[in-house]
Write a protein that holds these residues in place. Structure first.
Motif, PDB file in Angstrom:
ATOM      1  N   LYS A   1      20.976  -8.597  26.966  1.00  0.00           N
ATOM      2  CA  LYS A   1      21.641  -7.677  27.898  1.00  0.00           C
ATOM      3  C   LYS A   1      22.460  -8.465  28.919  1.00  0.00           C
ATOM      4  O   LYS A   1      23.604  -8.112  29.215  1.00  0.00           O
ATOM      5  N   ASP A   2      21.875  -9.545  29.467  1.00  0.00           N
ATOM      6  CA  ASP A   2      22.589 -10.384  30.434  1.00  0.00           C
ATOM      7  C   ASP A   2      23.852 -10.996  29.834  1.00  0.00           C
ATOM      8  O   ASP A   2      24.851 -11.188  30.526  1.00  0.00           O
ATOM      9  N   PHE A   3      23.787 -11.330  28.535  1.00  0.00           N
ATOM     10  CA  PHE A   3      24.926 -11.939  27.855  1.00  0.00           C
ATOM     11  C   PHE A   3      25.910 -10.904  27.299  1.00  0.00           C
ATOM     12  O   PHE A   3      26.880 -11.262  26.641  1.00  0.00           O
ATOM     13  N   ASN A   4      25.625  -9.617  27.557  1.00  0.00           N
ATOM     14  CA  ASN A   4      26.463  -8.514  27.075  1.00  0.00           C
ATOM     15  C   ASN A   4      26.638  -8.547  25.560  1.00  0.00           C
ATOM     16  O   ASN A   4      27.729  -8.326  25.034  1.00  0.00           O
ATOM     17  N   LEU A   5      25.562  -8.791  24.837  1.00  0.00           N
ATOM     18  CA  LEU A   5      25.606  -8.803  23.379  1.00  0.00           C
ATOM     19  C   LEU A   5      25.290  -7.408  22.864  1.00  0.00           C
ATOM     20  O   LEU A   5      24.409  -6.731  23.387  1.00  0.00           O
ATOM     21  N   GLU A   6      25.977  -7.021  21.819  1.00  0.00           N
ATOM     22  CA  GLU A   6      25.759  -5.701  21.234  1.00  0.00           C
ATOM     23  C   GLU A   6      25.778  -5.801  19.717  1.00  0.00           C
ATOM     24  O   GLU A   6      26.352  -6.737  19.150  1.00  0.00           O
ATOM     25  N   GLY A   7      25.163  -4.827  19.070  1.00  0.00           N
ATOM     26  CA  GLY A   7      25.215  -4.715  17.624  1.00  0.00           C
ATOM     27  C   GLY A   7      24.601  -5.906  16.903  1.00  0.00           C
ATOM     28  O   GLY A   7      23.494  -6.350  17.199  1.00  0.00           O
ATOM     29  N   ASP A   8      25.371  -6.404  15.917  1.00  0.00           N
ATOM     30  CA  ASP A   8      24.897  -7.511  15.081  1.00  0.00           C
ATOM     31  C   ASP A   8      24.661  -8.784  15.887  1.00  0.00           C
ATOM     32  O   ASP A   8      23.726  -9.543  15.604  1.00  0.00           O
ATOM     33  N   LYS A   9      25.501  -9.040  16.893  1.00  0.00           N
ATOM     34  CA  LYS A   9      25.323 -10.235  17.721  1.00  0.00           C
ATOM     35  C   LYS A   9      23.995 -10.168  18.466  1.00  0.00           C
ATOM     36  O   LYS A   9      23.284 -11.162  18.563  1.00  0.00           O
ATOM     37  N   GLN A  10      23.677  -8.993  18.999  1.00  0.00           N
ATOM     38  CA  GLN A  10      22.427  -8.831  19.719  1.00  0.00           C
ATOM     39  C   GLN A  10      21.243  -9.045  18.778  1.00  0.00           C
ATOM     40  O   GLN A  10      20.306  -9.768  19.108  1.00  0.00           O
TER      41      GLN A  10
ATOM     42  N   LEU B   1      22.196 -21.082  17.780  1.00  0.00           N
ATOM     43  CA  LEU B   1      22.611 -20.159  18.837  1.00  0.00           C
ATOM     44  C   LEU B   1      24.112 -20.219  19.088  1.00  0.00           C
ATOM     45  O   LEU B   1      24.717 -19.224  19.490  1.00  0.00           O
ATOM     46  N   SER B   2      24.721 -21.373  18.858  1.00  0.00           N
ATOM     47  CA  SER B   2      26.161 -21.504  19.116  1.00  0.00           C
ATOM     48  C   SER B   2      26.999 -20.653  18.170  1.00  0.00           C
ATOM     49  O   SER B   2      28.176 -20.422  18.420  1.00  0.00           O
ATOM     50  N   LYS B   3      26.390 -20.137  17.113  1.00  0.00           N
ATOM     51  CA  LYS B   3      27.091 -19.223  16.210  1.00  0.00           C
ATOM     52  C   LYS B   3      27.284 -17.855  16.862  1.00  0.00           C
ATOM     53  O   LYS B   3      28.188 -17.119  16.492  1.00  0.00           O
ATOM     54  N   THR B   4      26.417 -17.532  17.832  1.00  0.00           N
ATOM     55  CA  THR B   4      26.450 -16.223  18.486  1.00  0.00           C
ATOM     56  C   THR B   4      26.879 -16.304  19.943  1.00  0.00           C
ATOM     57  O   THR B   4      27.499 -15.382  20.451  1.00  0.00           O
ATOM     58  N   LEU B   5      26.548 -17.397  20.608  1.00  0.00           N
ATOM     59  CA  LEU B   5      26.746 -17.504  22.049  1.00  0.00           C
ATOM     60  C   LEU B   5      27.804 -18.539  22.406  1.00  0.00           C
ATOM     61  O   LEU B   5      28.127 -19.419  21.615  1.00  0.00           O
ATOM     62  N   THR B   6      28.269 -18.444  23.651  1.00  0.00           N
ATOM     63  CA  THR B   6      29.176 -19.461  24.193  1.00  0.00           C
ATOM     64  C   THR B   6      28.348 -20.693  24.551  1.00  0.00           C
ATOM     65  O   THR B   6      27.121 -20.593  24.718  1.00  0.00           O
ATOM     66  N   PRO B   7      28.969 -21.844  24.721  1.00  0.00           N
ATOM     67  CA  PRO B   7      28.207 -23.040  25.125  1.00  0.00           C
ATOM     68  C   PRO B   7      27.456 -22.842  26.446  1.00  0.00           C
ATOM     69  O   PRO B   7      26.329 -23.326  26.602  1.00  0.00           O
ATOM     70  N   GLN B   8      28.045 -22.121  27.374  1.00  0.00           N
ATOM     71  CA  GLN B   8      27.377 -21.871  28.651  1.00  0.00           C
ATOM     72  C   GLN B   8      26.104 -21.032  28.440  1.00  0.00           C
ATOM     73  O   GLN B   8      25.081 -21.272  29.078  1.00  0.00           O
ATOM     74  N   GLN B   9      26.181 -20.059  27.552  1.00  0.00           N
ATOM     75  CA  GLN B   9      25.025 -19.218  27.272  1.00  0.00           C
ATOM     76  C   GLN B   9      23.942 -20.007  26.542  1.00  0.00           C
ATOM     77  O   GLN B   9      22.755 -19.850  26.826  1.00  0.00           O
ATOM     78  N   VAL B  10      24.354 -20.872  25.626  1.00  0.00           N
ATOM     79  CA  VAL B  10      23.382 -21.713  24.920  1.00  0.00           C
ATOM     80  C   VAL B  10      22.649 -22.587  25.928  1.00  0.00           C
ATOM     81  O   VAL B  10      21.422 -22.750  25.861  1.00  0.00           O
ATOM     82  N   LEU B  11      23.371 -23.134  26.878  1.00  0.00           N
ATOM     83  CA  LEU B  11      22.754 -23.957  27.915  1.00  0.00           C
ATOM     84  C   LEU B  11      21.721 -23.163  28.705  1.00  0.00           C
ATOM     85  O   LEU B  11      20.626 -23.657  28.998  1.00  0.00           O
ATOM     86  N   LYS B  12      22.039 -21.913  29.032  1.00  0.00           N
ATOM     87  CA  LYS B  12      21.091 -21.074  29.768  1.00  0.00           C
ATOM     88  C   LYS B  12      19.842 -20.790  28.947  1.00  0.00           C
ATOM     89  O   LYS B  12      18.747 -20.690  29.500  1.00  0.00           O
ATOM     90  N   VAL B  13      19.994 -20.652  27.640  1.00  0.00           N
ATOM     91  CA  VAL B  13      18.842 -20.394  26.783  1.00  0.00           C
ATOM     92  C   VAL B  13      17.968 -21.641  26.691  1.00  0.00           C
ATOM     93  O   VAL B  13      16.745 -21.565  26.811  1.00  0.00           O
ATOM     94  N   LEU B  14      18.595 -22.785  26.493  1.00  0.00           N
ATOM     95  CA  LEU B  14      17.833 -24.019  26.297  1.00  0.00           C
ATOM     96  C   LEU B  14      17.261 -24.589  27.588  1.00  0.00           C
ATOM     97  O   LEU B  14      16.248 -25.273  27.572  1.00  0.00           O
ATOM     98  N   ASN B  15      17.920 -24.321  28.710  1.00  0.00           N
ATOM     99  CA  ASN B  15      17.467 -24.839  30.013  1.00  0.00           C
ATOM    100  C   ASN B  15      17.390 -23.713  31.030  1.00  0.00           C
ATOM    101  O   ASN B  15      18.178 -23.664  31.973  1.00  0.00           O
TER     102      ASN B  15
END
Length: 188
Positions: free
Chosen positions: A46-55, A128-142
């Protein structure tokens, strides 16, 4: 003879009941962890505004990532209590040598766990980089922990100073002399 058999049967029944209880507790704990991971995944999606298949892809990947990371935490299992036992005690040469070897073994185990965690993070960073931006991947990992931020640490230090009676420049009361700063003459 009958009493021995009855006691043995009762002991077996008791151990079977304890084993079943432990398994139920483990299953409940795993279910609770899975629920927390699922909720966190939904919240992040929700924070990453993902919808549908991406979510859906993100939630599945994040859940798998967290479960693997949790499994590496289980590898840590060994307590550090032994490390602090008898800290003031004098050891014989043999005991000291044993402690040294135990410390090396513990550190090797920690390094292996850290390597496993690193491997898991690398694997999922790519996934995760297939679905998210690098900034979002960073938030997930750290992820940033709320209680560990700088403001929280500063507030904690301030509270510590107040509890210690203001040794960090705060006002102290009482003591000999009764002045506002305490001590033997009051106004020092």
């Amino acid at each position: 003879m009958k009493k021995t058999i009855i006691l043995a049967v009762l002991a077996l029944m008791g151990s079977a009941a304890m084993s079943a209880q432990e398994q139920a507790n483990t299953e409940q704990r795993e279910k609770a962890i899975s629920e927390r991971i699922g909720k966190a995944a939904e919240r992040m999606a929700k924070d990453f505004n993902l919808e549908g298949d991406k979510q859906k892809a993100f939630v599945e990947t994040y859940t798998a990532y967290q479960k693997e990371m949790f499994a590496t935490n289980q590898m840590r299992g060994e307590s550090r209590q032994r490390e602090h036992e008898g800290a003031d005690k004098e050891f014989t040469a043999e005991e000291a040598q044993t402690r040294i070897q135990e410390n090396f073994a513990r550190q090797e185990k920690q390094i292996a766990t850290m390597q496993k965690r690193l491997d898991v993070q690398k694997k999922y960073a790519e996934e995760l980089s297939k679905t998210l931006t690098p900034q979002q991947v960073l938030k997930v990992l750290n992820p940033q922990r709320r209680s560990g931020n700088r403001d929280g640490a500063q507030q904690n230090e301030e509270r510590q100073g107040q509890r210690r009676g203001g040794f960090d420049g705060g006002e102290r009361r009482g003591g000999f002399g009764g002045g506002p700063r305490g001590g033997f003459g009051g106004g020092f």
